[in-house]
Design an enzyme around this catalytic site. Structure first.
Site, PDB file in Angstrom:
ATOM      1  N   GLY A  42       0.633  -1.264  -0.091  1.00 15.66           N
ATOM      2  CA  GLY A  42      -0.051   0.010  -0.018  1.00 15.66           C
ATOM      3  C   GLY A  42       0.777   1.334  -0.011  1.00 15.66           C
ATOM      4  N   SER A  43       2.105   1.113  -0.565  1.00 18.63           N
ATOM      5  CA  SER A  43       2.940   2.503  -0.628  1.00 18.63           C
ATOM      6  C   SER A  43       2.291   3.549  -1.522  1.00 18.63           C
ATOM      7  CB  SER A  43       4.235   2.130  -0.922  1.00 18.63           C
ATOM      8  OG  SER A  43       4.444   1.935  -2.326  1.00 18.63           O
ATOM      9  N   ASN A  44       1.566   2.959  -2.319  1.00 21.04           N
ATOM     10  CA  ASN A  44       0.763   3.854  -3.497  1.00 21.04           C
ATOM     11  C   ASN A  44      -0.333   4.797  -2.763  1.00 21.04           C
ATOM     12  OD1 ASN A  44       1.762   4.172  -6.448  1.00 21.04           O
ATOM     13  ND2 ASN A  44       1.937   2.191  -5.991  1.00 21.04           N
ATOM     14  N   GLU A  63       6.312   5.892  -9.284  1.00 20.13           N
ATOM     15  CA  GLU A  63       4.718   5.472  -9.384  1.00 20.13           C
ATOM     16  C   GLU A  63       4.036   6.364  -8.389  1.00 20.13           C
ATOM     17  OE1 GLU A  63       3.555   1.288  -8.479  1.00 20.13           O
ATOM     18  OE2 GLU A  63       5.793   0.628  -9.374  1.00 20.13           O
ATOM     19  N   HIS A  87       0.712   0.512 -13.142  1.00 22.89           N
ATOM     20  CA  HIS A  87       1.644  -0.624 -13.545  1.00 22.89           C
ATOM     21  C   HIS A  87       2.958  -0.311 -13.514  1.00 22.89           C
ATOM     22  CE1 HIS A  87       2.333  -4.570 -15.507  1.00 22.89           C
ATOM     23  NE2 HIS A  87       3.187  -4.028 -16.202  1.00 22.89           N
ATOM     24  N   LEU A 122      -4.175  -7.076  -7.253  1.00 23.02           N
ATOM     25  CA  LEU A 122      -3.678  -8.307  -8.220  1.00 23.02           C
ATOM     26  C   LEU A 122      -4.733  -9.119  -8.808  1.00 23.02           C
ATOM     27  CD1 LEU A 122      -0.742  -9.412  -6.111  1.00 23.02           C
ATOM     28  CD2 LEU A 122      -0.687  -7.985  -7.945  1.00 23.02           C
ATOM     29  N   ASN A 169      -5.516   2.030 -13.048  1.00 24.75           N
ATOM     30  CA  ASN A 169      -4.612   1.182 -12.623  1.00 24.75           C
ATOM     31  C   ASN A 169      -3.127   1.891 -12.609  1.00 24.75           C
ATOM     32  OD1 ASN A 169      -3.443  -1.516 -11.784  1.00 24.75           O
ATOM     33  ND2 ASN A 169      -3.082  -1.711 -13.645  1.00 24.75           N
TER      34      ASN A 169
HETATM   35  C1  GRF Z   1       3.400  -1.609  -7.377  1.00 25.15           C
HETATM   36  O1  GRF Z   1       4.534  -1.580  -8.063  1.00 25.15           O
HETATM   37  C2  GRF Z   1       2.179  -1.574  -8.388  1.00 25.15           C
HETATM   38  O2  GRF Z   1       2.602  -0.835  -9.650  1.00 25.15           O
HETATM   39  C3  GRF Z   1       1.865  -2.887  -8.729  1.00 25.15           C
HETATM   40  O3  GRF Z   1       1.982  -3.283  -7.429  1.00 25.15           O
HETATM   41  C4  GRF Z   1       2.871  -2.588  -6.710  1.00 25.15           C
HETATM   42  C5  GRF Z   1       2.097  -2.166  -5.332  1.00 25.15           C
HETATM   43  O4  GRF Z   1       2.961  -1.511  -4.658  1.00 25.15           O
HETATM   44  N1  GRF Z   1       0.649  -2.980  -9.498  1.00 25.15           N
HETATM   45  P1  GRF Z   1       2.132  -0.949  -3.152  1.00 25.15           P
HETATM   46  O5  GRF Z   1       1.176  -1.950  -2.803  1.00 25.15           O
HETATM   47  O6  GRF Z   1       1.312   0.341  -3.532  1.00 25.15           O
HETATM   48  O7  GRF Z   1       3.327  -0.464  -2.206  1.00 25.15           O
END
Ligand code: GRF
Length: 205
Positions: free
Chosen positions: A12-14, A172, A102, A83, A100
């Site tokens: 969940g870093s994003n 990202e 990627h 996923l 999304n």
């Molecule tokens: C990221 O690399 C994203 O591009 C991919 O899964 C990873 C998720 O990272 N789809 P996080 O859970 O947001 O840290």
């Protein structure tokens, strides 16, 4: 103000970068709920700490479960390391309202089986000199929807897949919040396969 559902499977870093950008005032959207297909996802903790409603659904019929949970409550669905491939009604009801991220420059190193470290391993084995990340709208395919924005990073001959993953993940975080920023401002227009992002009349490429 956009109401967002964030879908997660992992760390969940994003998601965290979205939360941080809400705190800093860069984006004005509100995260209504965080939904996962993995009860152990650390992303759920990040949401709970903030008092955001969370849901965990089994993978079977997950697209319907998500649609039931969000219908009428959110404007945008953000897949941040989710996923499971979405299918069915959710894709038509939320056409051009699901994004999304990627970790490659689509159309390279994407599609079936291209997730996690597989993506970075494939890029290194192929010998590319740049890689990066892509934020795109979600359609019926896997990683095939119109591209909103991409950010690039160099690939060095000494890179391990983990090195490359780290470098891309940094980008990202920026790409994800920039995409949300432009969507909430109404700067984003889909024209067939192409997405035009305009800011005050100027096109951003
Ligand atoms: C990221 O690399 C994203 O591009 C991919 O899964 C990873 C998720 O990272 N789809 P996080 O859970 O947001 O840290």
């Amino acid at each position: 103000m956009l109401k967002i559902a964030v879908l997660v499977s992992g760390s969940g870093s994003n998601l965290q970068s979205i939360l941080d950008s809400i705190d800093s005032g860069y984006i004005k959207s509100k995260i209504e709920m965080v939904i996962s297909d993995n009860k152990d996802a650390y992303a759920l903790k990040r949401a709970e700490i903030r008092g955001i409603q969370t849901f965990v659904f089994p993978k079977k019929d997950i697209s319907e479960s998500i649609l039931n949970a969000i219908d009428g409550k959110v404007d945008l669905i953000v897949l941040a390391g989710f996923l499971t491939v979405l299918e069915g009604d959710i894709l038509t009801k939320f056409k051009n309202r699901i994004i999304n991220i990627h970790p490659s420059l689509i159309p390279s190193f994407c599609g079936n089986g291209m997730y996690g470290m597989n993506v970075h391993r494939a890029a290194i084995e192929y010998g590319v000199k740049v890689s990066g990340c892509t934020v795109h709208f979600v359609d019926e395919g896997t990683d095939t929807g119109p591209i909103i924005l991409q950010r690039t990073v160099p690939v060095y001959s000494s890179d391990s897949p983990e090195d490359l993953q780290k470098r891309i993940l940094n980008e990202e975080h920026r790409a994800m919040v920039d995409a949300i920023f432009h969507i909430e401002k109404g700067n984003v227009r889909v024209e067939g396969r192409k997405v035009v992002v305009e800011d005050g009349g100027a096109q951003i490429d």
